[in-house]
Design a protein around this motif. Sequence first.
Motif, PDB file in Angstrom:
ATOM      1  N   GLY A  23       0.810  -1.211   0.000  1.00 33.26           N
ATOM      2  CA  GLY A  23       0.000   0.000   0.000  1.00 33.26           C
ATOM      3  C   GLY A  23       0.839   1.255   0.000  1.00 33.26           C
ATOM      4  N   ARG A  27      -3.537   3.025   1.115  1.00 32.89           N
ATOM      5  CA  ARG A  27      -4.065   1.940   1.963  1.00 32.89           C
ATOM      6  C   ARG A  27      -5.527   2.275   2.223  1.00 32.89           C
ATOM      7  N   ARG A  44      -9.481  -6.788  -4.677  1.00 32.36           N
ATOM      8  CA  ARG A  44      -8.085  -7.235  -4.745  1.00 32.36           C
ATOM      9  C   ARG A  44      -7.721  -7.755  -6.138  1.00 32.36           C
ATOM     10  N   VAL A  51      -1.528  -0.355  -4.240  1.00 27.73           N
ATOM     11  CA  VAL A  51      -2.740  -0.129  -3.448  1.00 27.73           C
ATOM     12  C   VAL A  51      -3.043  -1.391  -2.645  1.00 27.73           C
ATOM     13  N   ALA A  52      -3.278  -1.230  -1.360  1.00 28.13           N
ATOM     14  CA  ALA A  52      -3.584  -2.370  -0.497  1.00 28.13           C
ATOM     15  C   ALA A  52      -4.847  -2.074   0.301  1.00 28.13           C
ATOM     16  N   VAL A  87      -4.852   3.424   7.677  1.00 30.27           N
ATOM     17  CA  VAL A  87      -5.371   3.539   6.320  1.00 30.27           C
ATOM     18  C   VAL A  87      -5.545   5.006   5.953  1.00 30.27           C
TER      19      VAL A  87
END
Length: 261
Positions: A23, A27, A44, A51-52, A87
């Motif tokens: 991320g 995130r 996903r 990007v996570a 995040v």
Amino acid sequence: MAGIRPGGPSVRHQKEVLSMMLGWRARIGQIRPATAIEGAEEWRSVAPTGVAFADARTIVPRVDAEGLKEMMSQVLEASRQLATAKVDLIVQCGAPGTFIPGPGTDEKVTAEIAAETGIPAITMMQAQVDALRAVGARSVAVGSIYTDEVNEALRVYLTAVGFEVPVIEGLQITDPYEASVHDADSAYRLGRRLHRAAPDADALLISCGTFRTFEVLPYLELDTGVPVVTSNQASLWRALRHLGLRDEIPALGRLGAIAEY
């Protein structure tokens, strides 16, 4: 990891890549019903590089007004969990949780999340509305997994924010797990029925974060000739654009090519 090819990246370079924080571009925290594995995995499956996602879960006893009220009572605790993952954005997934109470609920929920965590937030319902506006829709044919009662709340909400709803069809599901066993071709068939029922609608909306759509979305647009907005597609697109990421994602159909909003 595959072996190093002559002339390929050095061992040091490969170790540096592996050591990058997941991320590193963004995130994204997602709050989803505990049964909604499909939605998280769809995100996903098409995630842009860097990007996570971090997941937090809520319990939804039934997909009805009382069950969804119970889901929403857990949102702030789920937000606190996501905040520990640092995040950049929190996405409240589960559109009926905000469209059943009506317009204004999305803003209230996102303000509460931001006040609780210091992290900006969006909702899945907000994202669907923004996506419909981004594709230029005014008249929307709507399909969902929901019962007629829940669909009526969705119709009222969409009408209140400026859309016409010439047709709405639901699969009459109240068990949240049951939605997860519908393959993506179920969403395709639903979309085709909506288009036949309202061929002049500007767009199709398929609402439910557990309803798989990514595999069929581009084909549904191809075969109907109109843009298609779905819960998972819209919320991922809106999250990326909120964070300033402009990646084009073909799996998201026409919406995936709209770089800004």
